[in-house]
Design a protein around this motif. Sequence first.
Motif, PDB file in Angstrom:
ATOM      1  N   TYR A 114      -0.832 -66.353 -28.051  1.00  0.00           N
ATOM      2  CA  TYR A 114      -1.228 -67.528 -27.528  1.00  0.00           C
ATOM      3  C   TYR A 114      -2.465 -68.164 -28.514  1.00  0.00           C
ATOM      4  O   TYR A 114      -2.478 -69.313 -28.402  1.00  0.00           O
ATOM      5  CB  TYR A 114      -2.379 -67.063 -26.393  1.00  0.00           C
ATOM      6  CG  TYR A 114      -1.535 -66.962 -24.942  1.00  0.00           C
ATOM      7  CD1 TYR A 114      -0.099 -67.277 -25.088  1.00  0.00           C
ATOM      8  CD2 TYR A 114      -2.203 -66.629 -23.622  1.00  0.00           C
ATOM      9  CE1 TYR A 114       0.692 -67.253 -23.744  1.00  0.00           C
ATOM     10  CE2 TYR A 114      -1.512 -66.693 -22.622  1.00  0.00           C
ATOM     11  CZ  TYR A 114       0.094 -67.120 -22.576  1.00  0.00           C
ATOM     12  OH  TYR A 114       0.673 -66.763 -21.696  1.00  0.00           O
ATOM     13  N   ILE A 117      -0.032 -70.315 -30.331  1.00  0.00           N
ATOM     14  CA  ILE A 117       0.203 -71.324 -29.587  1.00  0.00           C
ATOM     15  C   ILE A 117      -0.633 -72.498 -29.215  1.00  0.00           C
ATOM     16  O   ILE A 117      -0.581 -73.590 -29.394  1.00  0.00           O
ATOM     17  CB  ILE A 117       0.669 -71.035 -28.218  1.00  0.00           C
ATOM     18  CG1 ILE A 117       2.268 -70.232 -28.204  1.00  0.00           C
ATOM     19  CG2 ILE A 117       0.986 -72.120 -26.919  1.00  0.00           C
ATOM     20  CD1 ILE A 117       2.748 -69.561 -26.950  1.00  0.00           C
ATOM     21  N   GLY A 118      -1.834 -72.122 -29.318  1.00  0.00           N
ATOM     22  CA  GLY A 118      -2.914 -72.717 -29.081  1.00  0.00           C
ATOM     23  C   GLY A 118      -3.400 -73.735 -30.344  1.00  0.00           C
ATOM     24  O   GLY A 118      -3.936 -74.872 -30.104  1.00  0.00           O
ATOM     25  N   ARG A 119      -3.206 -73.238 -31.321  1.00  0.00           N
ATOM     26  CA  ARG A 119      -3.370 -73.837 -32.609  1.00  0.00           C
ATOM     27  C   ARG A 119      -1.960 -74.849 -33.039  1.00  0.00           C
ATOM     28  O   ARG A 119      -2.407 -75.911 -33.846  1.00  0.00           O
ATOM     29  CB  ARG A 119      -3.517 -72.851 -33.732  1.00  0.00           C
ATOM     30  CG  ARG A 119      -4.880 -71.937 -33.648  1.00  0.00           C
ATOM     31  CD  ARG A 119      -5.151 -71.517 -35.126  1.00  0.00           C
ATOM     32  NE  ARG A 119      -4.211 -69.954 -35.114  1.00  0.00           N
ATOM     33  CZ  ARG A 119      -4.627 -68.884 -34.607  1.00  0.00           C
ATOM     34  NH1 ARG A 119      -5.661 -68.745 -33.940  1.00  0.00           N
ATOM     35  NH2 ARG A 119      -3.694 -68.036 -34.627  1.00  0.00           N
ATOM     36  N   ILE A 121       0.299 -76.052 -30.722  1.00  0.00           N
ATOM     37  CA  ILE A 121       0.959 -76.855 -29.628  1.00  0.00           C
ATOM     38  C   ILE A 121      -0.069 -77.843 -29.222  1.00  0.00           C
ATOM     39  O   ILE A 121      -1.383 -77.523 -29.000  1.00  0.00           O
ATOM     40  CB  ILE A 121       1.380 -76.159 -28.332  1.00  0.00           C
ATOM     41  CG1 ILE A 121       2.411 -74.927 -28.904  1.00  0.00           C
ATOM     42  CG2 ILE A 121       1.904 -76.870 -27.195  1.00  0.00           C
ATOM     43  CD1 ILE A 121       3.819 -75.694 -29.290  1.00  0.00           C
ATOM     44  N   ALA A 123      -2.795 -80.179 -27.168  1.00  0.00           N
ATOM     45  CA  ALA A 123      -3.607 -79.660 -25.831  1.00  0.00           C
ATOM     46  C   ALA A 123      -2.910 -80.278 -24.590  1.00  0.00           C
ATOM     47  O   ALA A 123      -3.160 -79.564 -23.749  1.00  0.00           O
ATOM     48  CB  ALA A 123      -5.035 -80.277 -26.080  1.00  0.00           C
ATOM     49  N   ARG A 126      -0.487 -77.691 -23.657  1.00  0.00           N
ATOM     50  CA  ARG A 126      -0.776 -76.232 -23.976  1.00  0.00           C
ATOM     51  C   ARG A 126      -0.606 -75.096 -22.887  1.00  0.00           C
ATOM     52  O   ARG A 126      -0.104 -74.241 -22.839  1.00  0.00           O
ATOM     53  CB  ARG A 126      -2.207 -76.087 -24.452  1.00  0.00           C
ATOM     54  CG  ARG A 126      -2.696 -74.719 -24.861  1.00  0.00           C
ATOM     55  CD  ARG A 126      -4.202 -74.872 -25.429  1.00  0.00           C
ATOM     56  NE  ARG A 126      -4.274 -75.581 -26.698  1.00  0.00           N
ATOM     57  CZ  ARG A 126      -5.210 -76.412 -26.753  1.00  0.00           C
ATOM     58  NH1 ARG A 126      -6.367 -76.516 -25.935  1.00  0.00           N
ATOM     59  NH2 ARG A 126      -5.238 -77.204 -28.010  1.00  0.00           N
ATOM     60  N   SER A 127      -1.138 -75.904 -21.544  1.00  0.00           N
ATOM     61  CA  SER A 127      -0.855 -74.761 -20.383  1.00  0.00           C
ATOM     62  C   SER A 127       0.585 -74.602 -20.130  1.00  0.00           C
ATOM     63  O   SER A 127       1.127 -73.554 -19.749  1.00  0.00           O
ATOM     64  CB  SER A 127      -1.641 -75.668 -19.291  1.00  0.00           C
ATOM     65  OG  SER A 127      -1.331 -74.583 -18.124  1.00  0.00           O
ATOM     66  N   ALA A 318      -5.708 -70.854 -20.784  1.00  0.00           N
ATOM     67  CA  ALA A 318      -5.639 -72.304 -20.808  1.00  0.00           C
ATOM     68  C   ALA A 318      -7.190 -72.716 -20.590  1.00  0.00           C
ATOM     69  O   ALA A 318      -7.753 -73.632 -21.335  1.00  0.00           O
ATOM     70  CB  ALA A 318      -4.872 -73.030 -19.998  1.00  0.00           C
ATOM     71  N   ALA A 321      -9.307 -71.899 -23.701  1.00  0.00           N
ATOM     72  CA  ALA A 321      -9.023 -72.853 -24.736  1.00  0.00           C
ATOM     73  C   ALA A 321      -9.533 -74.083 -24.321  1.00  0.00           C
ATOM     74  O   ALA A 321     -10.301 -74.756 -25.185  1.00  0.00           O
ATOM     75  CB  ALA A 321      -7.491 -72.919 -24.924  1.00  0.00           C
ATOM     76  N   VAL A 326      -9.938 -73.963 -30.017  1.00  0.00           N
ATOM     77  CA  VAL A 326      -8.874 -72.844 -30.240  1.00  0.00           C
ATOM     78  C   VAL A 326      -9.264 -72.138 -31.395  1.00  0.00           C
ATOM     79  O   VAL A 326      -8.530 -71.387 -31.872  1.00  0.00           O
ATOM     80  CB  VAL A 326      -7.624 -73.746 -30.402  1.00  0.00           C
ATOM     81  CG1 VAL A 326      -7.292 -74.475 -29.181  1.00  0.00           C
ATOM     82  CG2 VAL A 326      -7.698 -74.864 -31.713  1.00  0.00           C
TER      83      VAL A 326
END
Length: 398
Positions: A114, A117-119, A121, A123, A126-127, A318, A321, A326
């Motif tokens: 995650y 993905i957070g960095r 994808i 915002a 992201r969810s 999510a 974040a 992130v």
Amino acid sequence: MQVLACGAAIVTLSMGIRHGFGLWLQPITQAQGWTRETFAFALAIQNLSWGLFGIFAGMAADRFGAFRVLLVGAVLYAFGLMGMALSSTPLLFSLTAGVLIGAAQAGTTYAVIYGVIGRQIPAERRSWAMGVAAAAGSFGQFLMVPVEGWLISGFGWQQALLVLAAAALLIMPLSLYLREPGFGTGAAQHREQTIVQALREAFGYRSFQLLMAGYFVCGFQVVFIGVHMPSYLKDHGLSPQVASYALALIGLFNVFGTYAAGVLGQRLAKRHILAFIYLARAVVILVFLWAPLTPMSVYVFSAVMGVLWLSTVPPTNAVVAQIFGVAHLSMLGGFVFFSHQIGSFMGVWLGGLLYDRTGSYDVVWYIAIALGVFAALINLPVRESAIRRGPQRVAASA
């Protein structure tokens, strides 16, 4: 999409292996002459180890990138599974199946994936992306649990674990595609806060505390069910195949549940999604206990519970974040997950302990129901808006 696809594949393999551990409870305890509490305690240690090492795996992934952490995690997973197969004493079993595999899972599952993905994808997606990764873990359960049952019946429980040890090493080539620009190249990573500042801010924030408490309940429920339900069903005269199909159904329907939770998290308040999931779990467990126990009732329970199984993961991460950003997401996700794993420890250990003391799992089932209601209530006050962080505030937290 390459990052998401490879991250999802890693979660599929890592979570798929660990979701089937309940299938080994009776073969191992019968072969070694151990009590169920002995096996349950080792898996409780595994969950606690996973949570504890997850904090440091998250810190390392935020600092050095996910690639290196995943490589170490894959090697530890292989050695842990080998040790689980070859351990001859409860102590060795707890060290390998417990500590070693727990540390391996910390470096190969959600907190690390995650963070990437957070960095990587945007915002606004992201969810959804976190829902896809969580759904991959569920698909791993659907895919791997029947395979693990087949391996046990076809080759024996020890050889089955050795095959899985080899399979865990597939994480290494997949991790090559999760190398992030700037990590491990000497380029400085911008950090608005230090680790200490980020931790002070998060642990001083009420909504973070509530999310951790809710995640404790999630861990208690799912790990108790995942580990002890096969034995619960066998105690009531149902065949081992029913348990294998039940765990597979949980994994299959959780693919839809976690994906739906990720999509809905883009549109609805995540705290409402979480409150609904926890309350629905309590109702589903209660109905399961009150209804006549048949293969069909088990399959219906597994399908409905599967929709709710890991659907807490995308909205919870999510929200973290969304509130904190992130930069330290893997680390903060690791702390939230540590709370989940404390709950997992309690669920799996109390399941074995109270069964050995009372000859029944009933008390733990009803504890799981009460905790579900509690978690639903405490998620409602969570504030999802980004925390206000100005220069003065950051300086004050130093």
